[in-house]
Design a protein around this motif. Structure first.
Motif, PDB file in Angstrom:
ATOM      1  N   ILE A  49       0.875  -1.176   0.000  1.00 53.61           N
ATOM      2  CA  ILE A  49       0.000   0.000   0.000  1.00 53.61           C
ATOM      3  C   ILE A  49       0.907   1.219   0.000  1.00 53.61           C
ATOM      4  N   GLN A  50       0.936   1.928  -1.090  1.00 49.50           N
ATOM      5  CA  GLN A  50       1.819   3.089  -1.216  1.00 49.50           C
ATOM      6  C   GLN A  50       1.014   4.354  -1.428  1.00 49.50           C
ATOM      7  N   ARG A  51       1.685   5.481  -1.407  1.00 49.56           N
ATOM      8  CA  ARG A  51       0.999   6.767  -1.557  1.00 49.56           C
ATOM      9  C   ARG A  51       1.343   7.391  -2.898  1.00 49.56           C
ATOM     10  N   LEU A  52       0.296   7.705  -3.639  1.00 45.49           N
ATOM     11  CA  LEU A  52       0.435   8.446  -4.886  1.00 45.49           C
ATOM     12  C   LEU A  52      -0.397   9.718  -4.781  1.00 45.49           C
ATOM     13  N   GLU A  53      -0.082  10.684  -5.614  1.00 42.34           N
ATOM     14  CA  GLU A  53      -0.793  11.959  -5.564  1.00 42.34           C
ATOM     15  C   GLU A  53      -2.095  11.876  -6.353  1.00 42.34           C
ATOM     16  N   TRP A  54      -3.178  12.345  -5.736  1.00 45.26           N
ATOM     17  CA  TRP A  54      -4.476  12.304  -6.407  1.00 45.26           C
ATOM     18  C   TRP A  54      -4.586  13.433  -7.422  1.00 45.26           C
ATOM     19  N   GLY A  55      -4.721  13.055  -8.679  1.00 45.84           N
ATOM     20  CA  GLY A  55      -4.789  13.986  -9.806  1.00 45.84           C
ATOM     21  C   GLY A  55      -3.827  13.518 -10.873  1.00 45.84           C
ATOM     22  N   LEU A  56      -4.319  12.680 -11.795  1.00 43.03           N
ATOM     23  CA  LEU A  56      -3.441  12.023 -12.765  1.00 43.03           C
ATOM     24  C   LEU A  56      -2.832  13.012 -13.749  1.00 43.03           C
ATOM     25  N   VAL A  57      -1.516  12.928 -13.888  1.00 38.49           N
ATOM     26  CA  VAL A  57      -0.775  13.708 -14.876  1.00 38.49           C
ATOM     27  C   VAL A  57      -0.276  12.731 -15.936  1.00 38.49           C
ATOM     28  N   PRO A  58      -0.760  12.819 -17.183  1.00 39.95           N
ATOM     29  CA  PRO A  58      -0.304  11.897 -18.238  1.00 39.95           C
ATOM     30  C   PRO A  58       1.212  11.941 -18.409  1.00 39.95           C
ATOM     31  N   SER A  59       1.785  10.834 -18.793  1.00 38.50           N
ATOM     32  CA  SER A  59       3.242  10.767 -18.936  1.00 38.50           C
ATOM     33  C   SER A  59       3.760  11.728 -19.993  1.00 38.50           C
ATOM     34  N   ASP A  64       3.732  19.207 -14.741  1.00 35.70           N
ATOM     35  CA  ASP A  64       3.031  18.366 -13.767  1.00 35.70           C
ATOM     36  C   ASP A  64       1.829  19.059 -13.134  1.00 35.70           C
ATOM     37  N   THR A  65       1.275  20.045 -13.807  1.00 34.67           N
ATOM     38  CA  THR A  65       0.113  20.752 -13.276  1.00 34.67           C
ATOM     39  C   THR A  65      -1.167  20.208 -13.906  1.00 34.67           C
ATOM     40  N   GLY A  66      -2.292  20.556 -13.291  1.00 31.67           N
ATOM     41  CA  GLY A  66      -3.579  20.196 -13.872  1.00 31.67           C
ATOM     42  C   GLY A  66      -3.906  18.720 -13.807  1.00 31.67           C
ATOM     43  N   GLY A  67      -3.571  18.070 -12.685  1.00 32.31           N
ATOM     44  CA  GLY A  67      -3.877  16.661 -12.525  1.00 32.31           C
ATOM     45  C   GLY A  67      -5.372  16.386 -12.652  1.00 32.31           C
ATOM     46  N   ILE A  68      -5.719  15.240 -13.264  1.00 37.63           N
ATOM     47  CA  ILE A  68      -7.115  14.884 -13.546  1.00 37.63           C
ATOM     48  C   ILE A  68      -7.657  14.028 -12.414  1.00 37.63           C
ATOM     49  N   GLU A  78     -10.216   4.756 -24.340  1.00 37.25           N
ATOM     50  CA  GLU A  78      -9.914   5.398 -25.618  1.00 37.25           C
ATOM     51  C   GLU A  78      -9.403   6.827 -25.503  1.00 37.25           C
ATOM     52  N   LYS A  79      -9.593   7.473 -24.381  1.00 41.01           N
ATOM     53  CA  LYS A  79      -9.136   8.848 -24.221  1.00 41.01           C
ATOM     54  C   LYS A  79      -7.606   8.894 -24.116  1.00 41.01           C
ATOM     55  N   PRO A  80      -6.960   9.820 -24.828  1.00 42.99           N
ATOM     56  CA  PRO A  80      -5.491   9.885 -24.804  1.00 42.99           C
ATOM     57  C   PRO A  80      -4.903  10.024 -23.400  1.00 42.99           C
ATOM     58  N   SER A  81      -5.590  10.735 -22.517  1.00 36.72           N
ATOM     59  CA  SER A  81      -5.055  10.945 -21.169  1.00 36.72           C
ATOM     60  C   SER A  81      -5.034   9.675 -20.333  1.00 36.72           C
ATOM     61  N   ALA A 124     -12.072   1.881  -8.276  1.00 40.05           N
ATOM     62  CA  ALA A 124     -11.263   1.625  -9.462  1.00 40.05           C
ATOM     63  C   ALA A 124     -10.458   2.872  -9.809  1.00 40.05           C
ATOM     64  N   GLY A 125      -9.163   2.692  -9.971  1.00 35.96           N
ATOM     65  CA  GLY A 125      -8.301   3.818 -10.293  1.00 35.96           C
ATOM     66  C   GLY A 125      -7.289   3.489 -11.370  1.00 35.96           C
ATOM     67  N   LEU A 126      -6.703   4.519 -11.933  1.00 34.99           N
ATOM     68  CA  LEU A 126      -5.588   4.409 -12.866  1.00 34.99           C
ATOM     69  C   LEU A 126      -4.439   5.226 -12.310  1.00 34.99           C
ATOM     70  N   TRP A 127      -3.223   4.803 -12.586  1.00 32.09           N
ATOM     71  CA  TRP A 127      -2.076   5.579 -12.111  1.00 32.09           C
ATOM     72  C   TRP A 127      -1.119   5.837 -13.263  1.00 32.09           C
ATOM     73  N   GLU A 128      -0.312   6.869 -13.085  1.00 32.78           N
ATOM     74  CA  GLU A 128       0.653   7.253 -14.107  1.00 32.78           C
ATOM     75  C   GLU A 128       1.958   7.689 -13.465  1.00 32.78           C
ATOM     76  N   ARG A 129       2.991   7.627 -14.288  1.00 30.17           N
ATOM     77  CA  ARG A 129       4.321   8.107 -13.867  1.00 30.17           C
ATOM     78  C   ARG A 129       4.757   9.192 -14.840  1.00 30.17           C
ATOM     79  N   TRP A 130       5.008  10.379 -14.294  1.00 36.21           N
ATOM     80  CA  TRP A 130       5.434  11.516 -15.116  1.00 36.21           C
ATOM     81  C   TRP A 130       6.860  11.894 -14.742  1.00 36.21           C
ATOM     82  N   GLU A 131       7.702  12.046 -15.751  1.00 39.80           N
ATOM     83  CA  GLU A 131       9.089  12.436 -15.524  1.00 39.80           C
ATOM     84  C   GLU A 131       9.388  13.714 -16.284  1.00 39.80           C
TER      85      GLU A 131
END
Length: 239
Positions: A49-59, A64-68, A78-81, A124-131
């Motif tokens: 169980i780890q901590r991620l930031e709520w507000g998905l930022v596409p890779s 890194d602003t405007g998380g969804i 089908e959505k690009p994000s 149900a969630g989705l996660w992303e990694r932004w660099e």
């Protein structure tokens, strides 16, 4: 929309329920909000169980602003994000209730939606990694041959932090939530949570959860401010 939720079950109970262990300490939360680092279980580390930031930022985002905060279950594949995350980076968002705001003659009234016994569940969630992209540096003179400021280079590298974020999927509301809002967070069937993490295309799981075991009750408008996070927020109030 799901914009706030709660998780105040005991840590040991959560770890037993999800057969996973916290990577760090856990404290009860009564008003979890976007922008905060919150507990999730990702498909690539299902025992943690780890901590991620709520507000998905596409890779592929420029910054890194405007998380969804939410993604519509009907179009997430089908959505690009969300398309890449739906295919390869799904997660369980741990909760024991969520808030919705109903329109009333006196204004918006917050309600908490939860199981009758306040047991924990997974959204149900989705996660992303932004660099961030590494900045281009001009190499002239001695710097081109390694004579630059190594300390400065290390400092620049430290600033290039990887950001891991998540979003919560929403779907059509069940009859209970429909009185409050036109969307609701996707609560996963406990027997099929692992399927959400591992199946090739688990869209059939993204249905409204039956209302039979759920309750919705009014709570204090103090929950409107994410600065408030205390047990009194989940207590019923008179309307």
């Amino acid at each position: 929309m799901c914009g706030r939720y709660t998780l105040f079950v005991e840590q040991t109970d959560l770890e037993e329920r999800f057969d996973a262990r916290f990577a760090d300490s856990f404290a009860p939360r009564y008003n979890m909000a976007p922008g905060q680092r919150l507990p999730v279980i990702t498909n690539d580390e299902p025992e943690t169980i780890q901590r991620l930031e709520w507000g998905l930022v596409p890779s592929w985002a420029d910054d890194d602003t405007g998380g969804i905060v939410n993604a519509r279950a009907e179009t997430v594949h089908e959505k690009p994000s969300f398309r890449a995350a739906y295919e390869r980076r799904r997660c369980l968002v741990l909760a024991d209730g969520f808030y919705e705001w109903a329109e009333t003659s006196a204004g918006k009234q917050p309600y908490r939606v939860a199981f009758e016994d306040d047991r924990p569940f997974a959204l149900a969630g989705l996660w992303e990694r932004w660099e961030p992209e590494e900045p281009e540096t001009a190499q002239t003179g001695l710097e081109a041959f390694g004579g630059g400021d190594s300390d400065a280079s290390e400092a620049d590298s430290d600033e290039l932090d990887v950001l891991e974020t998540f979003t919560i999927l929403t779907t059509e509301p069940n009859d209970l939530v429909a009185d409050l809002h036109h969307r609701m967070a996707v609560i996963l069937d406990p027997e099929r949570e692992q399927e959400w993490l591992t199946a090739d295309d688990p869209r059939e799981l993204l249905e409204p959860y039956p209302e039979d075991e759920l309750r919705a009750y009014p709570v204090s408008t103090a929950v409107n401010s994410p600065a408030n996070d205390e047990p009194s927020l989940v207590e019923p109030v008179q309307t």
